[in-house]
Scaffold this motif. Sequence first.
Motif, short mmCIF file in Angstrom:
data_model
loop_
_atom_site.label_atom_id
_atom_site.label_comp_id
_atom_site.label_asym_id
_atom_site.label_seq_id
_atom_site.Cartn_x
_atom_site.Cartn_y
_atom_site.Cartn_z
N UNK A 402 48.28 35.76 35.84
CA UNK A 402 48.17 34.75 34.78
C UNK A 402 46.69 34.42 34.55
N UNK A 403 46.37 34.15 33.30
CA UNK A 403 45.00 33.81 32.92
C UNK A 403 45.05 32.64 31.93
N UNK A 404 44.05 31.79 32.00
CA UNK A 404 43.98 30.66 31.09
C UNK A 404 42.66 30.73 30.31
N UNK A 405 42.75 30.79 29.01
CA UNK A 405 41.57 30.76 28.15
C UNK A 405 42.01 30.39 26.74
N UNK A 406 41.07 29.84 25.99
CA UNK A 406 41.28 29.44 24.60
C UNK A 406 42.48 28.48 24.46
N UNK A 407 42.68 27.63 25.47
CA UNK A 407 43.73 26.63 25.39
C UNK A 407 45.13 27.16 25.64
N UNK A 408 45.27 28.41 26.07
CA UNK A 408 46.58 29.01 26.32
C UNK A 408 46.62 29.65 27.72
N UNK A 409 47.82 29.72 28.28
CA UNK A 409 48.02 30.40 29.56
C UNK A 409 48.79 31.69 29.29
N UNK A 410 48.18 32.84 29.63
CA UNK A 410 48.76 34.15 29.37
C UNK A 410 49.28 34.72 30.70
N UNK A 411 50.56 35.09 30.71
CA UNK A 411 51.19 35.65 31.91
C UNK A 411 51.65 37.06 31.59
N UNK A 413 53.90 39.97 31.80
CA UNK A 413 55.28 40.17 32.22
C UNK A 413 55.60 41.63 32.51
N UNK A 414 54.98 42.54 31.75
CA UNK A 414 55.31 43.96 31.93
C UNK A 414 54.08 44.81 31.63
N UNK A 415 53.88 45.81 32.46
CA UNK A 415 52.77 46.74 32.26
C UNK A 415 53.28 48.17 32.48
N UNK A 416 52.95 49.07 31.55
CA UNK A 416 53.32 50.48 31.65
C UNK A 416 52.03 51.29 31.75
N UNK A 417 51.81 51.89 32.92
CA UNK A 417 50.55 52.58 33.21
C UNK A 417 49.39 51.61 33.00
N UNK A 418 48.50 51.89 32.07
CA UNK A 418 47.37 50.99 31.84
C UNK A 418 47.56 50.11 30.61
N UNK A 419 48.78 50.06 30.08
CA UNK A 419 49.06 49.27 28.88
C UNK A 419 49.86 48.03 29.23
N UNK A 420 49.39 46.89 28.71
CA UNK A 420 50.16 45.64 28.84
C UNK A 420 51.15 45.63 27.69
N UNK A 421 52.42 45.63 28.00
CA UNK A 421 53.44 45.76 26.95
C UNK A 421 54.13 44.44 26.62
N UNK A 422 54.09 43.46 27.52
CA UNK A 422 54.76 42.19 27.24
C UNK A 422 54.06 41.06 27.97
N UNK A 423 53.88 39.93 27.27
CA UNK A 423 53.24 38.75 27.85
C UNK A 423 54.02 37.50 27.49
N UNK A 424 53.85 36.48 28.32
CA UNK A 424 54.37 35.15 28.01
C UNK A 424 53.17 34.22 27.79
N UNK A 425 53.23 33.44 26.73
CA UNK A 425 52.12 32.54 26.40
C UNK A 425 52.64 31.10 26.40
N UNK A 426 51.93 30.25 27.13
CA UNK A 426 52.26 28.82 27.18
C UNK A 426 51.01 28.01 26.89
N UNK A 427 51.16 26.72 26.57
CA UNK A 427 49.98 25.85 26.49
C UNK A 427 49.27 25.81 27.83
N UNK A 428 47.94 25.64 27.81
CA UNK A 428 47.17 25.70 29.05
C UNK A 428 47.55 24.61 30.02
N UNK A 429 48.04 23.46 29.52
CA UNK A 429 48.39 22.34 30.41
C UNK A 429 49.82 22.44 30.92
N UNK A 430 50.54 23.52 30.56
CA UNK A 430 51.91 23.70 31.05
C UNK A 430 51.86 24.31 32.44
N UNK A 431 52.29 23.58 33.43
CA UNK A 431 52.23 24.03 34.84
C UNK A 431 53.53 24.64 35.32
N UNK A 432 54.39 25.09 34.41
CA UNK A 432 55.65 25.72 34.80
C UNK A 432 55.37 26.93 35.71
#
Length: 435
Positions: A402-411, A413-432
């Motif tokens: 997970x990474x936090x930048x530009x006010x969003x938290x990027x997680x 979810x799925x990576x195929x070889x060197x490609x990121x194929x799926x991500x989940x995006x939440x507000x940066x202050x969401x601590x779920x």
Amino acid sequence: MTGEAFLAFLGEYWLSIAAVFCLLLFSAFFSGSETALTAASRSRMHSLENNGDERAGIVNRLIERRDRLIGALLIGNNLVNILASSLTTSLLIGLFGNSGVAIATVVMTVLLVIFSEVLPKSWAIASPDRFALAVAAPVRLFVAVAGPISSLVNGIVRRILSLFGVNLSSEMSMLSAHDELRGAVDLLHREGSVIKADRDRLGGVLDLGELEISDIMIHRTNMRAINADDPPEICVREILQSPFTRLPLWRGAADNIIGVVHSKDLLRALAEPDVEPENLDIVKIAQKPWFVPDTTNLKDQLNAFLRRKLHLAIVVDEYGQVQGLVTLEDILEEIVGDIADEHDLDIQGVRQEADGSIVVDGSVPIRDLNRALDWSLPDEEATTVAGLVIHESKSIPEERQAFTFHGKRFIVMKRVKNRITKLRIRPADDQTPIA
């Protein structure tokens, strides 16, 4: 001082008192004129000038050299303010002695703030177009006199700023027309006069010259193309089953594009007598491919599409390698968008979850995501969401990172070889916790 002495003082210095009053009026004139002429609607002034209004023509010519105009008005405003303050101080020293300096400071501050600043500027900003038309003629005369002094002052200012590394070209426009128009649209959107969809369309038109084909093209990894060496019946079946009306045709290698097949041309060929899918020469009905560099901006490419009456072009890099394809529809979608409702996430590869997070395919363009969700993720260094995460993290992230930048938290979810194929995006202050 007695009343008789005060009346005698007024009788002796009435001319100076009248001069101070006139200077305050001039100060109000300069302040109101500056506000009105800088706030006047340029589009309305051009419309009035085209309809024969000479005063609007004067306003337009004054605004064309805005730095000269503002400099001249500031010179006039400061001149009359200083002169009025000096006269008032001299009068009150004669009336009250040395304490007259303090009294003059208080009196002139109150008079200048109320009658020479707040009142005229409030009046001007309430009806800037009407005020600008009313003062256009006298301001033009004053600028003609004080303009050379203003140019000299601007030259001195540019010299001083250049010592600190700030260089202002004398021909440089003080305002960007695109920025001014974009700012006006954003302001009207915040005020509720322009809906989000219209704001996005106008913004799309303004952005055409700033975007390159590489920002919106269909990458070669996602291109659907036909192999000319396949049996004709297989080619026909693939073309007819495809949701696209135009498909690139390659031979030998996927990068060797030899034509573009239009489904209508295929149907016309199949309608000819004695023509069956098995004996159809797919290469003969293909149109000549059109190659364009990936650095072409969308404005130029749109004009090229319209000029050549074509709808599809193959995108190549500086080495001639195929990078993808771009269509006329891709460019038009940058203007009109592809969102049915401004509250619905109707983008392919974007899904809103019950917990409020957004699940996004890595290949979703950042601009489409910004437009759909009214976000402001930067798209200067990356075109897709996956590219943005890689750029910001300076690595190829692992799943569940997970990474936090530009006010969003990027997680991730799925990576195929060197490609990121799926991500989940939440507000940066969401601590779920990461699922």
